[in-house]
Design a protein around this motif. Structure first.
Motif, short mmCIF file in Angstrom:
data_model
loop_
_atom_site.label_atom_id
_atom_site.label_comp_id
_atom_site.label_asym_id
_atom_site.label_seq_id
_atom_site.Cartn_x
_atom_site.Cartn_y
_atom_site.Cartn_z
N UNK A 117 0.83 -1.22 0.00
CA UNK A 117 0.00 0.00 0.00
C UNK A 117 0.86 1.27 0.00
N UNK A 118 1.93 1.27 0.80
CA UNK A 118 2.83 2.42 0.82
C UNK A 118 3.48 2.63 -0.55
N UNK A 119 3.84 1.52 -1.19
CA UNK A 119 4.46 1.60 -2.51
C UNK A 119 3.47 2.13 -3.55
N UNK A 120 2.21 1.67 -3.50
CA UNK A 120 1.18 2.16 -4.42
C UNK A 120 1.01 3.68 -4.31
N UNK A 121 1.13 4.18 -3.10
CA UNK A 121 0.93 5.62 -2.87
C UNK A 121 2.22 6.42 -3.11
N UNK A 122 3.31 5.72 -3.41
CA UNK A 122 4.57 6.40 -3.70
C UNK A 122 5.31 6.87 -2.46
N UNK A 123 5.01 6.29 -1.29
CA UNK A 123 5.62 6.74 -0.04
C UNK A 123 6.92 6.00 0.29
N UNK A 124 7.14 4.82 -0.28
CA UNK A 124 8.36 4.09 0.00
C UNK A 124 9.52 4.72 -0.76
N UNK A 125 10.66 4.78 -0.12
CA UNK A 125 11.83 5.35 -0.75
C UNK A 125 12.42 4.33 -1.72
N UNK A 126 12.51 4.72 -2.97
CA UNK A 126 13.07 3.87 -4.02
C UNK A 126 14.16 4.67 -4.74
N UNK A 127 15.38 4.22 -4.63
CA UNK A 127 16.47 4.92 -5.34
C UNK A 127 17.37 3.96 -6.00
#
Length: 173
Positions: free
Chosen positions: A163-173
């Motif tokens: 859910x956090x990933x769907x909302x773009x809240x997880x840090x992805x670099x």
């Protein structure tokens, strides 16, 4: 009661609480001012008592309901407008937010105790930020921050991540 007895009584209140207790609530129970309680807590901490200050009040380490939960650390990035939404995702999917951690270039790691277990806790936290015109810790680090989560099951944790990933809240670099 003298000061030593009062401090022991404060510890007893925290042991029996099962959750955070505000300085004002403690003050009412021990018949002193809130500021006296704040000073007593500082002295108790200096003498080794593991008292945490959370947005909802003081908490004696080990007295809140994290028993049987697995701990996980996640990295997030979002602006202030999405702070409550991030927290809702965690609590709505079976998790608890225990803290927020930022890496400051001068001070190193700064940890803010949260102990957020419900939407009610999220709302109290957000209201307190607004009432005090305070900035969230993530403002110090361009919104990048870590959270320690407590989850009852791996499935809860995975659902939170999704859910956090769907909302773009997880840090992805």
């Amino acid at each position: 009661m003298d000061a030593a007895q009062r401090r022991e009584h404060i510890l007893q209140i925290l042991r029996e609480s099962g959750g955070p207790v505000s300085a004002s609530a403690i003050a009412a129970r021990v018949h002193v001012s809130r500021q006296i309680v704040v000073g007593d807590v500082a002295l108790l901490r200096a003498s080794g008592a593991e008292i945490q200050a959370t947005p909802r009040g003081y908490l004696l380490k080990g007295t809140e309901d994290t028993e049987g939960r697995q701990l996980y650390t996640i990295a997030c990035c979002h602006d202030r407008e999405n702070l409550a939404e991030e927290m809702y995702v965690v609590v709505d999917n079976g998790g608890a937010l225990l803290d927020v951690i930022v890496e400051h270039p001068v001070y190193g790691q700064i940890v803010g105790e949260l102990h957020i277990f419900s939407r009610y806790d999220v709302n109290l936290f957000v209201e307190k930020l607004e009432k005090n015109h305070a900035s969230p810790l993530c403002n110090l680090t361009e919104n990048i921050h870590l959270h320690t989560l407590a989850c009852r099951t791996e499935e809860d944790y995975q659902r939170i991540l999704e859910e956090l990933d769907k909302k773009g809240f997880l840090l992805r670099r």
